[in-house]
Design an enzyme around this catalytic site. Structure first.
Site, PDB file in Angstrom:
ATOM      1  N   ILE A   1      62.056 -51.945  51.739  1.00 25.36           N
ATOM      2  CA  ILE A   1      63.404 -52.440  51.432  1.00 25.36           C
ATOM      3  C   ILE A   1      63.907 -53.166  52.670  1.00 25.36           C
ATOM      4  O   ILE A   1      64.399 -52.555  53.618  1.00 25.36           O
ATOM      5  CB  ILE A   1      64.361 -51.295  51.042  1.00 25.36           C
ATOM      6  CG1 ILE A   1      63.844 -50.529  49.816  1.00 25.36           C
ATOM      7  CG2 ILE A   1      65.772 -51.832  50.767  1.00 25.36           C
ATOM      8  CD1 ILE A   1      64.687 -49.331  49.387  1.00 25.36           C
ATOM      9  N   ASP A   2      63.746 -54.488  52.679  1.00 27.93           N
ATOM     10  CA  ASP A   2      64.263 -55.274  53.796  1.00 27.93           C
ATOM     11  C   ASP A   2      65.718 -55.611  53.487  1.00 27.93           C
ATOM     12  O   ASP A   2      66.031 -56.079  52.406  1.00 27.93           O
ATOM     13  CB  ASP A   2      63.442 -56.558  53.967  1.00 27.93           C
ATOM     14  CG  ASP A   2      63.887 -57.335  55.193  1.00 27.93           C
ATOM     15  OD1 ASP A   2      63.891 -58.576  55.145  1.00 27.93           O
ATOM     16  OD2 ASP A   2      64.295 -56.684  56.176  1.00 27.93           O
TER      17      ASP A   2
ATOM     18  N   ASP B   1      59.358 -57.478  58.834  1.00 20.53           N
ATOM     19  CA  ASP B   1      60.520 -58.261  58.382  1.00 20.53           C
ATOM     20  C   ASP B   1      60.136 -59.703  58.062  1.00 20.53           C
ATOM     21  O   ASP B   1      60.724 -60.326  57.189  1.00 20.53           O
ATOM     22  CB  ASP B   1      61.605 -58.297  59.475  1.00 20.53           C
ATOM     23  CG  ASP B   1      62.222 -56.937  59.775  1.00 20.53           C
ATOM     24  OD1 ASP B   1      62.465 -56.659  60.984  1.00 20.53           O
ATOM     25  OD2 ASP B   1      62.443 -56.170  58.827  1.00 20.53           O
TER      26      ASP B   1
ATOM     27  N   GLU C   1      56.903 -50.303  57.688  1.00 19.98           N
ATOM     28  CA  GLU C   1      58.090 -49.986  58.489  1.00 19.98           C
ATOM     29  C   GLU C   1      58.302 -48.479  58.603  1.00 19.98           C
ATOM     30  O   GLU C   1      58.643 -47.972  59.674  1.00 19.98           O
ATOM     31  CB  GLU C   1      59.349 -50.601  57.889  1.00 19.98           C
ATOM     32  CG  GLU C   1      60.629 -50.145  58.625  1.00 19.98           C
ATOM     33  CD  GLU C   1      61.866 -50.962  58.332  1.00 19.98           C
ATOM     34  OE1 GLU C   1      62.871 -50.761  59.047  1.00 19.98           O
ATOM     35  OE2 GLU C   1      61.824 -51.801  57.411  1.00 19.98           O
TER      36      GLU C   1
ATOM     37  N   THR D   1      68.105 -52.990  54.447  1.00 19.14           N
ATOM     38  CA  THR D   1      68.464 -51.615  54.066  1.00 19.14           C
ATOM     39  C   THR D   1      69.964 -51.371  54.112  1.00 19.14           C
ATOM     40  O   THR D   1      70.519 -50.677  53.254  1.00 19.14           O
ATOM     41  CB  THR D   1      67.739 -50.602  54.979  1.00 19.14           C
ATOM     42  OG1 THR D   1      66.332 -50.749  54.786  1.00 19.14           O
ATOM     43  CG2 THR D   1      68.140 -49.179  54.692  1.00 19.14           C
TER      44      THR D   1
ATOM     45  N   ASP E   1      57.428 -54.123  54.186  1.00 15.37           N
ATOM     46  CA  ASP E   1      58.792 -53.622  54.341  1.00 15.37           C
ATOM     47  C   ASP E   1      59.260 -53.247  52.943  1.00 15.37           C
ATOM     48  O   ASP E   1      59.503 -54.122  52.112  1.00 15.37           O
ATOM     49  CB  ASP E   1      59.710 -54.683  54.955  1.00 15.37           C
ATOM     50  CG  ASP E   1      61.061 -54.089  55.377  1.00 15.37           C
ATOM     51  OD1 ASP E   1      61.722 -54.677  56.251  1.00 15.37           O
ATOM     52  OD2 ASP E   1      61.453 -53.034  54.818  1.00 15.37           O
TER      53      ASP E   1
HETATM   54  C1  LIP Z   1      66.733 -56.103  58.904  1.00 10.37           C
HETATM   55  C2  LIP Z   1      66.253 -57.527  59.107  1.00 10.37           C
HETATM   56  C3  LIP Z   1      67.430 -58.425  59.507  1.00 10.37           C
HETATM   57  C4  LIP Z   1      68.041 -57.935  60.781  1.00 10.37           C
HETATM   58  C5  LIP Z   1      68.507 -56.520  60.605  1.00 10.37           C
HETATM   59  C6  LIP Z   1      67.357 -55.603  60.182  1.00 10.37           C
HETATM   60  P1  LIP Z   1      65.734 -53.856  57.865  1.00 10.37           P
HETATM   61  O1  LIP Z   1      65.617 -55.316  58.588  1.00 10.37           O
HETATM   62  O2  LIP Z   1      65.693 -58.002  57.921  1.00 10.37           O
HETATM   63  O3  LIP Z   1      67.016 -59.754  59.675  1.00 10.37           O
HETATM   64  O4  LIP Z   1      69.114 -58.765  61.143  1.00 10.37           O
HETATM   65  O5  LIP Z   1      69.043 -56.081  61.838  1.00 10.37           O
HETATM   66  O6  LIP Z   1      66.376 -55.560  61.191  1.00 10.37           O
HETATM   67  O7  LIP Z   1      66.108 -52.860  58.959  1.00 10.37           O
HETATM   68  O8  LIP Z   1      66.746 -53.924  56.794  1.00 10.37           O
HETATM   69  O9  LIP Z   1      64.351 -53.610  57.339  1.00 10.37           O
END
Ligand code: LIP
Length: 263
Positions: free
Chosen positions: A88-89, A218, A70, A91, A86
């Protein structure tokens, strides 16, 4: 040991160490380094540091593999294996201190493109809860020594997870979509991390998940968890999880959900 099992061991060790680092940085205090596609789309210093750690560890363990992360982009490899990461998914959850974020690491075979890759191994690790979800192709999906299986939906309707993008222009269509989903739902959950939403479907904690506009990093690991837990995946482009749409559910509920989604 199969290649998939070997890749899973590597992903598991690195996800644990990366998660511990991210958790430590959270406790020390979060620094927002920049915004990306929109004001709400933040990147923290920890996102970058943790991805750099994961990338360096993968390069040490498996020189020659490709990388698709990412924060630091994509680099083709020569082994045919690419790591989709990713760091930190979730964030925004991380920045606010909501304990629903995860390190997500997947190993895929083929080009780093959701429409054609084959996922071999995937790990989703929430360092706050300590829960590490893992799957390898043909090896099942696991949480600790519990083998995971998706749920089937009862008469009350599905418990459905979804999400909204950072771009405000996508909100009205997403709410319109949600209004079509509510009649088949017992309720909806917005957790804030696609990887954890998909892990919840694999564990039968959610009956389904759908979202438009997510990135490959993601959902790469989470989609393998759902598949190895006996679930059905779909979306776009090409009927596979992708930027156009990700859909995950048990085999019976999948067509019911897909039928109300416009994508
Ligand atoms: C997040 C996704 C989540 C989505 C958020 C964002 P990030 O990823 O995991 O499903 O709704 O808008 O995209 O930006 O925390 O890596």
């Amino acid at each position: 040991m199969t290649l998939a099992a070997d890749l899973l061991d590597i992903a598991t060790r690195i996800a644990r160490d990366a998660g511990a680092l991210a958790h430590r940085r959270r406790q020390e205090g979060v620094t927002v380094a920049a915004t990306k596609s929109a004001a709400a789309d933040i990147v923290t210093a920890a996102d970058r540091e943790v991805e750099a750690y994961i990338r360096a560890e993968l390069a040490r363990e498996r020189p020659g593999d490709g990388f698709f992360g990412e924060e630091s982009g994509a680099e083709e490899g020569e082994t045919g294996i690419t790591w989709v990461v990713d760091p930190i998914d979730g964030t925004v959850n991380y920045a606010y201190g909501i304990p629903a974020w995860a390190v997500s690491i997947a190993a895929v075979e083929g080009p780093p493109d959701t429409a054609s890759w084959t996922a071999l191994a995937g790990v989703v690790f929430n360092p706050v809860t300590g829960e590490l979800f893992r799957a390898s192709r043909g090896g099942g999906a696991w949480l600790g020594d519990q083998r995971l299986a998706v749920s089937e939906v009862g008469p009350a309707g599905g418990l459905i997870a979804t999400g909204f993008g950072y771009d405000p222009a996508t909100h009205a269509p997403a709410l319109e979509q949600l209004s079509r989903v509510m009649p088949i739902a017992r309720d909806v959950r917005r957790i804030g991390a696609a990887s954890l939403d998909l892990a919840s479907v694999a564990a039968g904690r959610m009956d389904a998940y759908y979202e438009r506009g997510t990135h490959p990093w993601d959902h790469a690991a989470g989609a393998l968890l759902v598949a190895e837990a006996g679930g059905t995946l779909g979306g776009a482009p090409g009927g596979r999880p992708g930027r156009g749409m990700v859909i995950a559910a048990g085999a019976e509920f999948f067509p019911v959900l897909e039928a109300v989604l416009d994508y």
